[in-house]
Motif scaffolding. Structure first.
Motif, PDB file in Angstrom:
ATOM      1  N   GLU A 106       0.814  -1.220   0.000  1.00 13.87           N
ATOM      2  CA  GLU A 106       0.000   0.000   0.000  1.00 13.87           C
ATOM      3  C   GLU A 106       0.847   1.270   0.000  1.00 13.87           C
ATOM      4  N   HIS A 107       2.122   1.148   0.358  1.00 15.53           N
ATOM      5  CA  HIS A 107       2.986   2.323   0.425  1.00 15.53           C
ATOM      6  C   HIS A 107       3.638   2.657  -0.920  1.00 15.53           C
ATOM      7  N   VAL A 108       3.416   1.815  -1.934  1.00 14.20           N
ATOM      8  CA  VAL A 108       3.919   2.132  -3.273  1.00 14.20           C
ATOM      9  C   VAL A 108       3.137   3.335  -3.790  1.00 14.20           C
ATOM     10  N   ASP A 109       3.834   4.401  -4.105  1.00 10.96           N
ATOM     11  CA  ASP A 109       3.186   5.666  -4.453  1.00 10.96           C
ATOM     12  C   ASP A 109       3.133   5.848  -5.967  1.00 10.96           C
ATOM     13  N   SER A 110       2.091   5.300  -6.585  1.00  9.79           N
ATOM     14  CA  SER A 110       1.913   5.436  -8.030  1.00  9.79           C
ATOM     15  C   SER A 110       0.425   5.452  -8.344  1.00  9.79           C
ATOM     16  N   VAL A 111      -0.082   6.602  -8.699  1.00  7.64           N
ATOM     17  CA  VAL A 111      -1.501   6.735  -9.038  1.00  7.64           C
ATOM     18  C   VAL A 111      -1.838   5.878 -10.250  1.00  7.64           C
ATOM     19  N   GLU A 112      -0.940   5.863 -11.230  1.00  6.26           N
ATOM     20  CA  GLU A 112      -1.197   5.102 -12.453  1.00  6.26           C
ATOM     21  C   GLU A 112      -1.241   3.603 -12.171  1.00  6.26           C
ATOM     22  N   LEU A 113      -0.357   3.127 -11.290  1.00  6.41           N
ATOM     23  CA  LEU A 113      -0.355   1.707 -10.937  1.00  6.41           C
ATOM     24  C   LEU A 113      -1.683   1.310 -10.302  1.00  6.41           C
ATOM     25  N   VAL A 114      -2.168   2.118  -9.377  1.00  9.65           N
ATOM     26  CA  VAL A 114      -3.434   1.811  -8.703  1.00  9.65           C
ATOM     27  C   VAL A 114      -4.587   1.847  -9.701  1.00  9.65           C
ATOM     28  N   LYS A 115      -4.555   2.808 -10.602  1.00  4.51           N
ATOM     29  CA  LYS A 115      -5.603   2.915 -11.620  1.00  4.51           C
ATOM     30  C   LYS A 115      -5.641   1.664 -12.489  1.00  4.51           C
ATOM     31  N   ARG A 116      -4.465   1.198 -12.907  1.00  6.12           N
ATOM     32  CA  ARG A 116      -4.406   0.008 -13.759  1.00  6.12           C
ATOM     33  C   ARG A 116      -4.747  -1.264 -12.976  1.00  6.12           C
ATOM     34  N   LEU A 117      -4.331  -1.307 -11.717  1.00  6.47           N
ATOM     35  CA  LEU A 117      -4.658  -2.457 -10.878  1.00  6.47           C
ATOM     36  C   LEU A 117      -6.166  -2.577 -10.714  1.00  6.47           C
ATOM     37  N   ASP A 118      -6.822  -1.464 -10.455  1.00  7.54           N
ATOM     38  CA  ASP A 118      -8.275  -1.443 -10.300  1.00  7.54           C
ATOM     39  C   ASP A 118      -8.956  -1.929 -11.579  1.00  7.54           C
ATOM     40  N   ALA A 119      -8.492  -1.430 -12.726  1.00  4.12           N
ATOM     41  CA  ALA A 119      -9.074  -1.837 -14.005  1.00  4.12           C
ATOM     42  C   ALA A 119      -8.813  -3.316 -14.286  1.00  4.12           C
ATOM     43  N   TYR A 120      -7.609  -3.773 -13.988  1.00  2.00           N
ATOM     44  CA  TYR A 120      -7.242  -5.176 -14.215  1.00  2.00           C
ATOM     45  C   TYR A 120      -8.129  -6.126 -13.416  1.00  2.00           C
ATOM     46  N   LEU A 121      -8.496  -5.696 -12.216  1.00  2.00           N
ATOM     47  CA  LEU A 121      -9.329  -6.528 -11.343  1.00  2.00           C
ATOM     48  C   LEU A 121     -10.819  -6.385 -11.644  1.00  2.00           C
ATOM     49  N   GLY A 122     -11.157  -5.499 -12.591  1.00  4.13           N
ATOM     50  CA  GLY A 122     -12.560  -5.320 -12.946  1.00  4.13           C
ATOM     51  C   GLY A 122     -13.309  -4.387 -12.016  1.00  4.13           C
ATOM     52  N   HIS A 123     -12.585  -3.448 -11.404  1.00  2.00           N
ATOM     53  CA  HIS A 123     -13.179  -2.455 -10.504  1.00  2.00           C
ATOM     54  C   HIS A 123     -13.988  -3.109  -9.376  1.00  2.00           C
ATOM     55  N   PRO A 124     -13.336  -3.934  -8.557  1.00  2.00           N
ATOM     56  CA  PRO A 124     -14.057  -4.622  -7.469  1.00  2.00           C
ATOM     57  C   PRO A 124     -14.607  -3.638  -6.446  1.00  2.00           C
ATOM     58  N   GLN A 125     -15.735  -3.990  -5.855  1.00  2.00           N
ATOM     59  CA  GLN A 125     -16.364  -3.120  -4.865  1.00  2.00           C
ATOM     60  C   GLN A 125     -15.998  -3.492  -3.431  1.00  2.00           C
ATOM     61  N   SER A 126     -15.491  -4.712  -3.231  1.00  2.00           N
ATOM     62  CA  SER A 126     -15.098  -5.135  -1.887  1.00  2.00           C
ATOM     63  C   SER A 126     -13.877  -6.038  -1.972  1.00  2.00           C
ATOM     64  N   ASP A 127     -13.153  -6.125  -0.853  1.00  2.00           N
ATOM     65  CA  ASP A 127     -11.935  -6.936  -0.817  1.00  2.00           C
ATOM     66  C   ASP A 127     -12.259  -8.369  -0.384  1.00  2.00           C
ATOM     67  N   PRO A 128     -11.263  -9.244  -0.264  1.00  2.00           N
ATOM     68  CA  PRO A 128     -11.540 -10.646   0.082  1.00  2.00           C
ATOM     69  C   PRO A 128     -12.179 -10.861   1.446  1.00  2.00           C
ATOM     70  N   HIS A 129     -12.148  -9.842   2.306  1.00  2.00           N
ATOM     71  CA  HIS A 129     -12.776  -9.957   3.621  1.00  2.00           C
ATOM     72  C   HIS A 129     -14.154  -9.300   3.648  1.00  2.00           C
ATOM     73  N   GLY A 130     -14.575  -8.786   2.490  1.00  2.00           N
ATOM     74  CA  GLY A 130     -15.881  -8.150   2.408  1.00  2.00           C
ATOM     75  C   GLY A 130     -15.875  -6.675   2.734  1.00  2.00           C
ATOM     76  N   ASP A 131     -14.702  -6.110   3.016  1.00  2.00           N
ATOM     77  CA  ASP A 131     -14.631  -4.680   3.314  1.00  2.00           C
ATOM     78  C   ASP A 131     -14.760  -3.876   2.024  1.00  2.00           C
ATOM     79  N   PRO A 132     -15.528  -2.796   2.040  1.00  2.00           N
ATOM     80  CA  PRO A 132     -15.719  -2.011   0.816  1.00  2.00           C
ATOM     81  C   PRO A 132     -14.438  -1.321   0.370  1.00  2.00           C
ATOM     82  N   ILE A 133     -14.221  -1.293  -0.928  1.00  2.00           N
ATOM     83  CA  ILE A 133     -13.052  -0.625  -1.496  1.00  2.00           C
ATOM     84  C   ILE A 133     -13.459   0.788  -1.919  1.00  2.00           C
ATOM     85  N   PRO A 134     -12.826   1.810  -1.353  1.00  2.00           N
ATOM     86  CA  PRO A 134     -13.169   3.179  -1.769  1.00  2.00           C
ATOM     87  C   PRO A 134     -12.904   3.372  -3.259  1.00  2.00           C
ATOM     88  N   LYS A 135     -13.742   4.171  -3.889  1.00  2.00           N
ATOM     89  CA  LYS A 135     -13.496   4.534  -5.281  1.00  2.00           C
ATOM     90  C   LYS A 135     -12.376   5.574  -5.327  1.00  2.00           C
TER      91      LYS A 135
END
Length: 213
Positions: A106-135
């Motif tokens: 989480e400490h990797v500071d790259s806006v573009e990386l996070v943007k691509r990671l989100d897109a790669y995962l299909g814009h998930p709404q929650s994590d593996p524990h069911g916690d909501p992922i902020p947009k």
């Protein structure tokens, strides 16, 4: 651990402890307990956060996030939960294995990386524990009605939607019992669960399909 990572860990702790009441003060003792460090070190770091404009600090009251600090904290929460999702969905980790790894990523500071990671995962709404992922804008997707399992009365067929504050050992034990997000629990199964799990499992009621209990 770098100074920036320490600042971010304290920022995220302040968010986690004050999430239910954003305007309330969080004591340095609470933060120290949450982070597993000594109160004086928390006080020093909170003063740094205040100097950066990320938090307000009032002696003998504690600290609370500023709007800027909350935005940064939500960005860290977003990265953490996206990385947890990636580790489980793409690398095959168990849900009990990913928290500490995501704490580092989480400490990797790259806006573009996070943007691509989100897109790669299909814009998930929650994590593996069911916690909501902020947009990306810091808001959350609307949630359906969920309950703490302990508050479900009378017991009815329900679906597991999240696990709150589950340790790695607890998550591993739940997996061994066949409990995961999306698992359907019958009343007889609920009655056999450890009491502590009833306060950790978040569920929603499901329509009975007529199958036997």
């Amino acid at each position: 651990m770098s100074k920036s990572s320490q600042r971010e860990d304290h920022l995220k702790a302040l968010y986690a402890l004050g999430e239910s009441q954003p305007s309330s003060w969080v004591s340095t003792t609470q933060m120290a307990s949450h982070l597993g460090v000594k109160p004086p070190s928390v006080t020093a770091m909170v003063q740094v956060l205040a100097e950066l404009g990320w938090a307000e600090h009032r002696p003998y009251h504690g600290a609370r996030l500023t709007p800027t600090g909350r935005k940064l904290a939500l960005s860290l929460v977003r990265k953490h939960r996206l990385w947890e999702t990636f580790l489980v969905a793409r690398l095959g980790f168990g849900w009990e294995e990913v928290h500490d790894i995501a704490e580092q990523l989480e400490h990797v500071d790259s806006v573009e990386l996070v943007k691509r990671l989100d897109a790669y995962l299909g814009h998930p709404q929650s994590d593996p524990h069911g916690d909501p992922i902020p947009k990306a804008d810091g808001t959350f997707h609307p949630e359906g009605e969920v309950f703490v399992l302990a508050e479900l009365n009378p017991l009815v067929r329900c679906e597991v939607k999240a696990v709150r504050e589950g340790s790695d050992a607890t998550l591993s034990a739940m997996s061994a019992k066949g409990i995961a997000l999306g698992s359907v629990l019958m009343p007889s199964q609920i009655e056999a669960l450890p009491a502590a799990w009833l306060d950790q499992l978040m569920v929603c009621k499901t329509v009975d399909d007529g199958s036997a209990d």
